[in-house]
Design a protein around this motif. Structure first.
Motif, mmCIF file in Angstrom:
data_model
loop_
_atom_site.group_PDB
_atom_site.id
_atom_site.type_symbol
_atom_site.label_atom_id
_atom_site.label_comp_id
_atom_site.label_asym_id
_atom_site.label_seq_id
_atom_site.Cartn_x
_atom_site.Cartn_y
_atom_site.Cartn_z
ATOM 1 N N PRO A 95 -29.864 -72.636 40.583
ATOM 2 C CA PRO A 95 -31.115 -73.155 40.270
ATOM 3 C C PRO A 95 -31.314 -72.480 38.871
ATOM 4 O O PRO A 95 -32.409 -73.504 38.755
ATOM 5 C CB PRO A 95 -31.607 -71.625 40.854
ATOM 6 C CG PRO A 95 -30.607 -71.029 41.701
ATOM 7 C CD PRO A 95 -29.579 -71.483 41.328
ATOM 8 N N LEU A 96 -30.532 -72.996 37.745
ATOM 9 C CA LEU A 96 -31.121 -73.102 36.331
ATOM 10 C C LEU A 96 -30.184 -74.577 35.959
ATOM 11 O O LEU A 96 -31.161 -74.843 35.124
ATOM 12 C CB LEU A 96 -30.024 -71.900 35.713
ATOM 13 C CG LEU A 96 -30.487 -71.124 36.411
ATOM 14 C CD1 LEU A 96 -29.090 -69.598 34.666
ATOM 15 C CD2 LEU A 96 -31.591 -70.469 35.566
ATOM 16 N N SER A 97 -29.730 -75.562 36.726
ATOM 17 C CA SER A 97 -29.729 -76.684 37.313
ATOM 18 C C SER A 97 -30.408 -77.576 37.367
ATOM 19 O O SER A 97 -31.618 -77.318 37.900
ATOM 20 C CB SER A 97 -28.106 -77.141 37.646
ATOM 21 O OG SER A 97 -28.201 -77.224 39.358
ATOM 22 N N SER B 284 -35.716 -74.493 30.744
ATOM 23 C CA SER B 284 -36.008 -74.687 28.911
ATOM 24 C C SER B 284 -36.405 -73.526 28.491
ATOM 25 O O SER B 284 -36.599 -73.906 26.882
ATOM 26 C CB SER B 284 -37.685 -75.611 29.212
ATOM 27 O OG SER B 284 -38.038 -74.925 30.047
ATOM 28 N N SER B 285 -36.198 -71.733 28.451
ATOM 29 C CA SER B 285 -36.563 -70.700 28.175
ATOM 30 C C SER B 285 -36.386 -69.578 29.330
ATOM 31 O O SER B 285 -35.987 -69.605 29.513
ATOM 32 C CB SER B 285 -38.361 -71.060 27.634
ATOM 33 O OG SER B 285 -38.211 -70.036 28.678
ATOM 34 N N LEU B 286 -36.155 -68.531 27.702
ATOM 35 C CA LEU B 286 -35.352 -67.328 28.459
ATOM 36 C C LEU B 286 -36.839 -66.650 29.731
ATOM 37 O O LEU B 286 -36.909 -66.913 30.888
ATOM 38 C CB LEU B 286 -35.864 -66.042 27.475
ATOM 39 C CG LEU B 286 -34.712 -64.821 28.319
ATOM 40 C CD1 LEU B 286 -33.458 -65.210 29.443
ATOM 41 C CD2 LEU B 286 -35.581 -63.786 26.946
ATOM 42 N N GLU B 287 -37.717 -67.324 29.736
ATOM 43 C CA GLU B 287 -38.577 -67.075 31.117
ATOM 44 C C GLU B 287 -38.560 -67.819 31.822
ATOM 45 O O GLU B 287 -38.331 -67.244 33.024
ATOM 46 C CB GLU B 287 -39.934 -67.442 29.770
ATOM 47 C CG GLU B 287 -40.574 -66.258 28.881
ATOM 48 C CD GLU B 287 -40.178 -66.503 27.246
ATOM 49 O OE1 GLU B 287 -39.721 -67.741 27.471
ATOM 50 O OE2 GLU B 287 -40.192 -65.703 26.848
ATOM 51 N N ALA C 97 -35.543 -69.574 32.322
ATOM 52 C CA ALA C 97 -35.020 -68.568 33.829
ATOM 53 C C ALA C 97 -35.031 -67.779 34.197
ATOM 54 O O ALA C 97 -34.620 -67.617 35.621
ATOM 55 C CB ALA C 97 -33.828 -68.587 32.831
ATOM 56 N N SER C 98 -35.628 -66.693 33.540
ATOM 57 C CA SER C 98 -36.362 -65.833 34.675
ATOM 58 C C SER C 98 -37.029 -65.585 36.032
ATOM 59 O O SER C 98 -36.805 -65.272 36.676
ATOM 60 C CB SER C 98 -36.958 -64.977 33.265
ATOM 61 O OG SER C 98 -36.773 -63.493 33.984
ATOM 62 N N ALA C 99 -37.932 -66.742 35.986
ATOM 63 C CA ALA C 99 -39.379 -67.189 36.674
ATOM 64 C C ALA C 99 -37.539 -67.812 37.957
ATOM 65 O O ALA C 99 -37.974 -67.536 39.231
ATOM 66 C CB ALA C 99 -40.252 -67.730 36.636
ATOM 67 N N ARG C 100 -36.825 -68.829 37.227
ATOM 68 C CA ARG C 100 -36.440 -69.404 38.421
ATOM 69 C C ARG C 100 -35.214 -68.141 39.606
ATOM 70 O O ARG C 100 -34.611 -68.417 40.249
ATOM 71 C CB ARG C 100 -35.157 -70.479 37.656
ATOM 72 C CG ARG C 100 -35.924 -71.527 37.911
ATOM 73 C CD ARG C 100 -35.378 -72.415 36.855
ATOM 74 N NE ARG C 100 -36.103 -73.400 36.244
ATOM 75 C CZ ARG C 100 -35.596 -75.074 36.146
ATOM 76 N NH1 ARG C 100 -34.427 -75.263 36.329
ATOM 77 N NH2 ARG C 100 -36.240 -75.850 35.636
ATOM 78 N N LEU C 101 -34.512 -67.464 38.038
ATOM 79 C CA LEU C 101 -33.826 -66.973 39.038
ATOM 80 C C LEU C 101 -34.423 -65.411 39.632
ATOM 81 O O LEU C 101 -33.671 -65.360 40.561
ATOM 82 C CB LEU C 101 -33.051 -65.187 38.283
ATOM 83 C CG LEU C 101 -31.267 -66.599 37.039
ATOM 84 C CD1 LEU C 101 -31.173 -65.759 36.061
ATOM 85 C CD2 LEU C 101 -31.004 -67.139 37.753
ATOM 86 N N GLN C 102 -35.366 -64.772 38.996
ATOM 87 C CA GLN C 102 -35.969 -63.774 40.932
ATOM 88 C C GLN C 102 -36.894 -64.678 41.385
ATOM 89 O O GLN C 102 -36.296 -63.848 42.141
ATOM 90 C CB GLN C 102 -37.520 -64.155 39.861
ATOM 91 C CG GLN C 102 -38.427 -62.631 40.329
ATOM 92 C CD GLN C 102 -39.937 -62.057 39.504
ATOM 93 O OE1 GLN C 102 -39.918 -62.323 38.106
ATOM 94 N NE2 GLN C 102 -40.009 -61.145 39.807
#
Length: 181
Positions: free
Chosen positions: A114-116, A126-129, A131-136
């Motif tokens: 998901p992060l790739s 592209s940002s912590l936000e 990444a957090s949204a993608r992981l959620q």
């Protein structure tokens, strides 16, 4: 040290080979009918995206092959490193290899992909936000399967990470680093 390096390299080679052969067979003649080249290109998609990898021919397939074995070797190296600190991982290699495979399944399907560029969102996080949204979003759905047509692929993906990746890495580590216990 030398035995740990051997365990890492051999573990990565064996696990990577078993995993990619599984992918060639299952995603080829058993389900989607895609070629080994396309399987390898899908791995390269993590770096360059789905569209770019399809137009790259064997160059992107070779990038996928190199990426696949690099990841398998890193997975083996992490296990070897952790097992050097915790003897139980060598003593009960099959159990801990299976558990490690489950951890790898979660890491690959719910974090790495998901992060790739291979994930549903374009580009790397592209940002912590971002990444957090993608992981959620990733952790909110079951991944690794072929949808309604091939629901068994989820179990196949768990199988390959546990039986074909985690357990061989753990057994090879046990074999080559036993005298270091």
């Amino acid at each position: 040290m030398k035995n740990g390096l051997i365990a890492t390299l051999l573990g990565g080679l064996v696990a990577g080979t078993l995993d990619i052969l599984y992918a060639f067979i299952v995603y080829g003649p058993l389900s989607f009918g895609i070629s080994p080249q396309q399987v390898l290109q899908s791995v390269a998609g993590g770096w360059i995206g789905r569209e770019a990898t399809r137009s790259g021919g064997w160059n992107t397939a070779l990038l996928g092959l190199a990426t696949h074995f690099m990841l398998a070797t890193i997975m083996a190296g992490v296990f070897v490193l952790i097992a050097s600190q915790f003897r139980a991982l060598k003593k009960n290699a099959v159990l801990w290899g299976f558990i490690y495979g489950l951890i790898l399944y979660v890491a690959m399907n719910y974090v790495v992909v998901p992060l790739s560029h291979a994930g549903d969102a374009p580009g790397f996080a592209s940002s912590l936000e971002d990444a957090s949204a993608r992981l959620q979003e990733s952790f909110s759905k079951v991944r690794g399967g072929g949808g309604a047509d091939y629901p068994w692929l989820v179990w196949g993906t768990v199988f390959t990470h546990t039986v074909l990746v985690g357990i061989p890495i753990a057994l090879i580590n046990k074999r080559f680093t036993a005298q270091q216990a």
